[in-house]
Write a protein that holds these residues in place. Sequence first.
Motif, PDB file in Angstrom:
ATOM      1  N   THR A  43      42.566  44.692  37.501  1.00  0.00           N
ATOM      2  CA  THR A  43      43.261  43.422  37.700  1.00  0.00           C
ATOM      3  C   THR A  43      42.361  42.370  38.351  1.00  0.00           C
ATOM      4  O   THR A  43      42.733  41.201  38.416  1.00  0.00           O
ATOM      5  N   HIS A  48      37.914  42.032  31.411  1.00  0.00           N
ATOM      6  CA  HIS A  48      38.106  43.397  30.914  1.00  0.00           C
ATOM      7  C   HIS A  48      39.043  43.382  29.716  1.00  0.00           C
ATOM      8  O   HIS A  48      40.061  42.682  29.710  1.00  0.00           O
ATOM      9  N   TYR A  51      42.659  43.995  30.607  1.00  0.00           N
ATOM     10  CA  TYR A  51      43.124  43.257  31.784  1.00  0.00           C
ATOM     11  C   TYR A  51      44.610  42.911  31.693  1.00  0.00           C
ATOM     12  O   TYR A  51      45.402  43.243  32.588  1.00  0.00           O
TER      13      TYR A  51
END
Length: 182
Positions: A43, A48, A51
């Motif tokens: 997070t 990512h 995410y």
Amino acid sequence: MFTGGPGVGKGTQCELATEELKKSFDIRSSLHISAGELLRSITKLPEHERYHEVCENLKNGTIVDARITTDLLNARIREHVSNLESTVKTVKDNDMGSDIILVDGFPRNMSNWECWQEHCDINTTPSMVFFDCPRSVLLNRLTKRGQTSTSYRTDDIYDTILKRFSVFDSTTLPLVMHYQKT
């Protein structure tokens, strides 16, 4: 693998168990991995690929896809093994003790367990330690943690806590019952 309801103290007990095992047995290396901490680390990485999915699951108190968590656990274990191999090249194999890996907060359901069995990168002999605690105590702990924690956790908000309890009852408890039968 350490499991129990949200806020039961899986991480704390894992840390204590790691220290006690080091004192009591010939342990070459130990690793404590918190599945929740691995997921919360995502997070903080908006770039990512998972995410948004992980953030949404944590916010809603639902279980993250088993493959995501298994991949994160495998990556952390590979990192540990790689670091270990680079430091023990001069030690004879018969001089080394055992390696122990304690995972808290995983598996959370049968899908997690099956994914771990299918995709785990290491040869393991998993055992499960289950911690039980009255719901009122868990709610009190999580509410206080949500109010006092130095790092904001979207999963320690009252409504999310209640969802986490529901998810635990419907998915993790059946896994615990399965383990008790085997």
